[in-house]
Design a protein around this motif. Structure first.
Motif, short mmCIF file in Angstrom:
data_model
loop_
_atom_site.label_atom_id
_atom_site.label_comp_id
_atom_site.label_asym_id
_atom_site.label_seq_id
_atom_site.Cartn_x
_atom_site.Cartn_y
_atom_site.Cartn_z
N GLN A 56 0.71 -1.18 -0.26
CA GLN A 56 0.02 -0.02 -0.03
C GLN A 56 0.78 1.29 -0.16
O GLN A 56 0.51 2.30 -0.53
N PHE A 63 0.23 -0.03 -4.68
CA PHE A 63 -1.28 0.23 -4.90
C PHE A 63 -1.81 0.45 -3.39
O PHE A 63 -1.47 -0.05 -2.41
N GLN A 64 -3.07 1.50 -3.50
CA GLN A 64 -3.67 1.48 -2.26
C GLN A 64 -5.18 1.59 -2.75
O GLN A 64 -5.46 2.09 -3.71
N PRO A 65 -6.06 0.94 -1.68
CA PRO A 65 -7.51 1.18 -2.38
C PRO A 65 -8.04 2.45 -1.50
O PRO A 65 -7.56 2.91 -0.60
N TYR A 114 -15.17 1.36 -4.91
CA TYR A 114 -13.94 1.06 -4.30
C TYR A 114 -12.82 0.92 -5.49
O TYR A 114 -12.90 0.01 -6.24
N LEU A 115 -12.01 1.91 -5.35
CA LEU A 115 -11.11 2.01 -6.60
C LEU A 115 -9.51 1.66 -5.86
O LEU A 115 -9.25 1.75 -4.60
N VAL A 116 -8.71 1.35 -6.85
CA VAL A 116 -7.14 1.10 -6.46
C VAL A 116 -6.42 2.22 -7.32
O VAL A 116 -6.67 2.66 -8.47
N SER A 149 -2.72 3.82 -8.02
CA SER A 149 -1.31 3.22 -8.44
C SER A 149 -0.32 4.68 -7.82
O SER A 149 -0.38 5.87 -8.26
N LYS A 150 0.65 4.18 -6.80
CA LYS A 150 1.57 5.14 -6.01
C LYS A 150 2.83 5.40 -6.87
O LYS A 150 3.39 6.32 -6.64
N GLU A 207 -6.74 4.06 -10.91
CA GLU A 207 -6.69 3.09 -12.29
C GLU A 207 -7.81 2.36 -12.40
O GLU A 207 -8.43 2.34 -13.65
N VAL A 240 -12.61 -1.44 -8.51
CA VAL A 240 -12.45 -3.01 -8.20
C VAL A 240 -13.95 -3.34 -8.14
O VAL A 240 -14.53 -4.41 -8.62
#
Length: 262
Positions: free
Chosen positions: A44, A48-50, A67-69, A71-72, A231, A234
């Motif tokens: 995370q 990636f982090q939700p 509920y999305l992801v 990209s860091k 990105e 989900v």
């Protein structure tokens, strides 16, 4: 004195071995859980982090309950990318500026504990203006195409029109327009300073963004405040779903599962 022979099988543990064995199992379990948690935190923090969508400012592309992801690594890392926004030096490691049209998650400049999401409209050095709801960047208006009525899930009784907006590079997405002559429809030309971004919500008449000052909306967004690029949706839950109501866990919007963010 006669010694009594030990008749136990050679592999039978003595009672003194039981406590250490049980403790070893507990230690192994704790170690496994700790490693799993550390891996989750690392993923995370670095990759990636939700996130969940709390407001309707990005309709119709993103809706409340998504509920999305995020990209860091898309833009490199800053302290905003880390949990709790620790007091580290400003700047970004392996910095990459967002592209115009990217949807970004960021820490609101006036309250770093609040995480917001908007679309990048202007980059450092760009001149951005809004006239009659039409956005102009560096003297070139972003093309708009009316698509007919839309449904505002946040306020179904409020009439909105769907408008396809297209960036200069051809990237297109859908925005909502709630009518003419509204407060955010006209903004004078503004040059985006170095290290800042101009961001807007897709629900143009229901978004407090860079068109407003930081005490009301976002104001100009420092690049260092960006957490990452949104990105993928989900999954998406319908209104009323809650972690504390197990019977609502499967109250999903099927059409938004694995929905790519434009």
């Amino acid at each position: 004195m006669t010694q009594t022979p030990d008749t136990r099988p050679p592999d039978t543990p003595t009672t003194t071995d039981a406590a250490p064995s049980g403790m070893a199992e507990i230690i192994d379990t704790v170690r496994t859980i700790a490693v799993a948690l550390a891996a989750a935190v690392a993923i995370q923090t670095v990759a990636f982090q939700p996130f969940t969508i709390p407001s309707a400012s990005m309709e119709p592309g993103l809706v409340v309950g998504d509920y999305l992801v995020v990209s860091k690594f898309a833009y490199g890392w800053s302290r905003a990318s880390l949990p709790f926004n620790p007091p580290l030096p400003s700047g970004r490691l392996f910095e990459h500026l967002p592209n115009r049209g990217d949807v970004v998650v960021f820490r609101r400049p006036s309250n770093l504990q609040e995480t917001w999401i908007k679309r990048v409209i202007g980059l450092p050095g760009d001149t951005v203006s809004v006239s009659g709801g039409a956005v102009t960047v560096n003297g070139q208006a972003l093309s708009q195409r009316a698509l007919g009525p839309g449904l505002d899930l946040d306020a179904p009784a409020r009439p909105v029109e769907q408008v396809e907006e297209r960036q200069v590079d051809g990237r297109a997405y859908i925005t909502f327009d709630a009518g003419h002559g509204l407060e955010g429809d006209d903004r004078p030309a503004r040059i985006v300073p170095e290290g800042q971004l101009f961001v807007m919500g897709d629900h143009r008449d229901n978004s407090l963004d860079s068109r407003w000052s930081g005490d009301v909306g976002v104001g100009l967004l420092p690049v260092t405040n960006v957490v990452g690029r949104a990105e993928l949706v989900v999954a998406s839950w319908k209104p009323g779903a809650s972690l504390w109501k197990p019977w609502t866990w499967f109250n999903l919007r099927p059409g938004r599962i694995a929905h790519r963010i434009r």
